[in-house]
Enzyme design. Structure first.
Site, PDB file in Angstrom:
ATOM      1  N   GLY A 139       0.786  -1.229   0.000  1.00 30.78           N
ATOM      2  CA  GLY A 139       0.000   0.000   0.000  1.00 30.78           C
ATOM      3  C   GLY A 139       0.815   1.275   0.000  1.00 30.78           C
ATOM      4  O   GLY A 139       2.035   1.269   0.197  1.00 30.78           O
ATOM      5  N   ASP A 170      -0.929 -14.551   6.497  1.00 33.94           N
ATOM      6  CA  ASP A 170      -2.345 -14.268   6.269  1.00 33.94           C
ATOM      7  C   ASP A 170      -2.884 -13.608   7.528  1.00 33.94           C
ATOM      8  O   ASP A 170      -3.084 -14.275   8.549  1.00 33.94           O
ATOM      9  CB  ASP A 170      -3.097 -15.568   5.967  1.00 33.94           C
ATOM     10  CG  ASP A 170      -4.583 -15.343   5.731  1.00 33.94           C
ATOM     11  OD1 ASP A 170      -5.040 -14.190   5.832  1.00 33.94           O
ATOM     12  OD2 ASP A 170      -5.292 -16.328   5.470  1.00 33.94           O
ATOM     13  N   ILE A 171      -3.109 -12.296   7.471  1.00 36.70           N
ATOM     14  CA  ILE A 171      -3.518 -11.569   8.675  1.00 36.70           C
ATOM     15  C   ILE A 171      -4.929 -11.943   9.123  1.00 36.70           C
ATOM     16  O   ILE A 171      -5.332 -11.626  10.236  1.00 36.70           O
ATOM     17  CB  ILE A 171      -3.409 -10.042   8.495  1.00 36.70           C
ATOM     18  CG1 ILE A 171      -4.280  -9.548   7.333  1.00 36.70           C
ATOM     19  CG2 ILE A 171      -1.951  -9.629   8.299  1.00 36.70           C
ATOM     20  CD1 ILE A 171      -4.333  -8.036   7.186  1.00 36.70           C
ATOM     21  N   THR A 197      -9.515  -1.477   0.627  1.00 38.72           N
ATOM     22  CA  THR A 197      -9.916  -0.096   0.354  1.00 38.72           C
ATOM     23  C   THR A 197     -10.669   0.071  -0.972  1.00 38.72           C
ATOM     24  O   THR A 197     -10.937   1.208  -1.377  1.00 38.72           O
ATOM     25  CB  THR A 197      -8.681   0.825   0.332  1.00 38.72           C
ATOM     26  OG1 THR A 197      -7.753   0.340  -0.656  1.00 38.72           O
ATOM     27  CG2 THR A 197      -8.008   0.858   1.697  1.00 38.72           C
ATOM     28  N   THR A 202     -10.654   5.449   8.801  1.00 37.51           N
ATOM     29  CA  THR A 202     -11.083   6.272   7.679  1.00 37.51           C
ATOM     30  C   THR A 202     -12.221   7.235   8.008  1.00 37.51           C
ATOM     31  O   THR A 202     -13.000   6.998   8.941  1.00 37.51           O
ATOM     32  CB  THR A 202     -11.552   5.346   6.535  1.00 37.51           C
ATOM     33  OG1 THR A 202     -12.152   6.097   5.489  1.00 37.51           O
ATOM     34  CG2 THR A 202     -12.601   4.355   7.037  1.00 37.51           C
ATOM     35  N   ASP A 203     -12.329   8.284   7.215  1.00 34.44           N
ATOM     36  CA  ASP A 203     -13.454   9.216   7.322  1.00 34.44           C
ATOM     37  C   ASP A 203     -14.778   8.550   6.961  1.00 34.44           C
ATOM     38  O   ASP A 203     -15.850   9.053   7.299  1.00 34.44           O
ATOM     39  CB  ASP A 203     -13.210  10.423   6.409  1.00 34.44           C
ATOM     40  CG  ASP A 203     -13.006  10.045   4.947  1.00 34.44           C
ATOM     41  OD1 ASP A 203     -12.440   8.964   4.685  1.00 34.44           O
ATOM     42  OD2 ASP A 203     -13.382  10.835   4.054  1.00 34.44           O
ATOM     43  N   LYS A 247     -14.626  -1.048   8.523  1.00 35.45           N
ATOM     44  CA  LYS A 247     -13.597  -0.256   9.211  1.00 35.45           C
ATOM     45  C   LYS A 247     -14.083   0.156  10.600  1.00 35.45           C
ATOM     46  O   LYS A 247     -13.308   0.166  11.565  1.00 35.45           O
ATOM     47  CB  LYS A 247     -13.237   0.975   8.377  1.00 35.45           C
ATOM     48  CG  LYS A 247     -12.486   0.669   7.088  1.00 35.45           C
ATOM     49  CD  LYS A 247     -11.120   0.045   7.324  1.00 35.45           C
ATOM     50  CE  LYS A 247     -10.123   1.038   7.848  1.00 35.45           C
ATOM     51  NZ  LYS A 247      -8.759   0.442   7.992  1.00 35.45           N
ATOM     52  N   TRP A 291      -8.715  10.622   1.960  1.00 39.20           N
ATOM     53  CA  TRP A 291      -8.272  11.084   0.633  1.00 39.20           C
ATOM     54  C   TRP A 291      -6.747  10.927   0.457  1.00 39.20           C
ATOM     55  O   TRP A 291      -6.049  11.867   0.063  1.00 39.20           O
ATOM     56  CB  TRP A 291      -8.678  12.530   0.415  1.00 39.20           C
ATOM     57  CG  TRP A 291     -10.153  12.798   0.354  1.00 39.20           C
ATOM     58  CD1 TRP A 291     -11.154  12.101   0.977  1.00 39.20           C
ATOM     59  CD2 TRP A 291     -10.817  13.845  -0.364  1.00 39.20           C
ATOM     60  NE1 TRP A 291     -12.385  12.643   0.706  1.00 39.20           N
ATOM     61  CE2 TRP A 291     -12.211  13.724  -0.124  1.00 39.20           C
ATOM     62  CE3 TRP A 291     -10.375  14.882  -1.170  1.00 39.20           C
ATOM     63  CZ2 TRP A 291     -13.153  14.591  -0.668  1.00 39.20           C
ATOM     64  CZ3 TRP A 291     -11.310  15.753  -1.699  1.00 39.20           C
ATOM     65  CH2 TRP A 291     -12.685  15.605  -1.463  1.00 39.20           C
ATOM     66  N   TYR A 299     -17.522  -0.868   3.138  1.00 40.54           N
ATOM     67  CA  TYR A 299     -16.157  -0.480   3.509  1.00 40.54           C
ATOM     68  C   TYR A 299     -16.152   0.261   4.844  1.00 40.54           C
ATOM     69  O   TYR A 299     -15.413  -0.091   5.772  1.00 40.54           O
ATOM     70  CB  TYR A 299     -15.548   0.392   2.410  1.00 40.54           C
ATOM     71  CG  TYR A 299     -14.296   1.122   2.820  1.00 40.54           C
ATOM     72  CD1 TYR A 299     -13.124   0.437   3.088  1.00 40.54           C
ATOM     73  CD2 TYR A 299     -14.280   2.523   2.944  1.00 40.54           C
ATOM     74  CE1 TYR A 299     -11.958   1.112   3.466  1.00 40.54           C
ATOM     75  CE2 TYR A 299     -13.135   3.200   3.317  1.00 40.54           C
ATOM     76  CZ  TYR A 299     -11.982   2.490   3.579  1.00 40.54           C
ATOM     77  OH  TYR A 299     -10.850   3.160   3.969  1.00 40.54           O
TER      78      TYR A 299
END
Length: 285
Positions: free
Chosen positions: A10, A33-34, A59, A98-99, A126, A148, A122
């Site tokens: 990422g 593998d998380i 994401t 995240t927002d 989260k 963003w 999503y």
């Protein structure tokens, strides 16, 4: 201090490794593998880190509306596994959210303790990851919400716009979704400050200032043309979200209040998003 980064491919992990140096351990899909608790615990035990920064996330916002199981496994279940490991071993955990956990209706910047109300899969996964972290590891974790994010590495809005500006004669970009563009390097600096100082709590971190996606696109073109990344400028037309429907609902207003973060992350210098965008584009050159 041994800092282990989860998530190799990422934008954030790329910037974290650049800032922390080559000695930093970074685990990607090929390493563990998380979503598999036993496998994850085995690998983490081998590394025995002092701090873990979880930069892994699902994401693909629109794809998540159909790919619910995978999204939940990465954004919720894996966070629960990491929190359990950290609780058992006394490891500090920095986790990125995240927002999209907010509904986007507030109209003024969201505070870290504002009620969350995600609008899509999503955001919901989260939010569930946040809740797992805060219930299992409230006194040994730092939760940082951002928005963003872009970088010279990987896929993001800036690089997509640059590609489209080369390919097309005109663009239409949404002007009724408002947020704060954030260079992944800036976010990485906040994560490192939180990790090294073991700053506990929930914080918001983005670059300074606000913009619509239209404003962001206009700035991208202006700066790219000035820096000779583009050899022409094309018309960009603002449009409402209703003219560009997507599978996932997005928050119309997701500016995050960073007051507490500015005080907590003392080594970070809050910088306007346009200046950060210019610095990132210098890297692209």
């Amino acid at each position: 201090m041994k800092i282990l980064v989860i998530g190799r491919s990422g934008q954030l992990s790329y910037e974290l490794v650049r800032l922390l140096g080559s000695d930093t351990q970074c685990l990607g899909r090929n390493d563990t593998d998380i979503t598999d608790e036993e496998a994850l615990f085995g690998v983490l035990t081998q590394y025995s880190p002092d701090v873990i920064i979880n930069a892994a996330a699902y994401t693909a916002v629109d794809k998540a509306e159909q790919d619910i199981a995978n999204c939940q496994a990465i954004n919720t279940t894996a966070v629960q596994h990491l929190a359990k490991y950290c609780k058992q071993t006394g490891t500090f955990l920095v986790h990125i959210s995240t927002d999209y956990v907010f509904n986007g209706h507030k109209g003024i910047p969201y505070l870290p303790d504002d009620p969350i109300e995600p609008q899509g899969i999503y955001g919901k996964t989260k939010a569930e990851g946040e809740q797992a972290l805060l219930s299992l590891l409230p006194e040994a974790s730092c939760l940082i919400r951002t928005a963003w994010v872009y970088s010279a590495h990987g896929n993001n809005f800036v690089k997509t716009m640059l590609r489209l500006m080369k390919e097309k004669d005109a663009l239409s970009v949404i002007d009724d979704q408002i947020g704060s563009p954030t260079w992944a390097k800036s976010l990485a600096e906040a994560c490192i400050d939180a990790a090294k100082n073991k700053i506990v709590g929930v914080y918001h971190w983005t670059d300074e200032g606000v913009a619509s996606w239209y404003d962001f696109a206009v700035a991208i073109q202006e700066l790219a043309f000035d820096k000779s990344l583009l050899d022409r400028e094309i018309p960009i037309t603002p449009i409402p979200s209703s003219e560009y429907p997507t599978p996932a609902k997005r928050p119309h207003y997701s500016v995050l209040d960073k007051t507490s973060a500015r005080k907590a992350f003392t080594s970070c210098k809050p910088t306007h998003w346009r200046k950060q965008l210019s610095a990132m584009m210098d890297e692209l050159k």
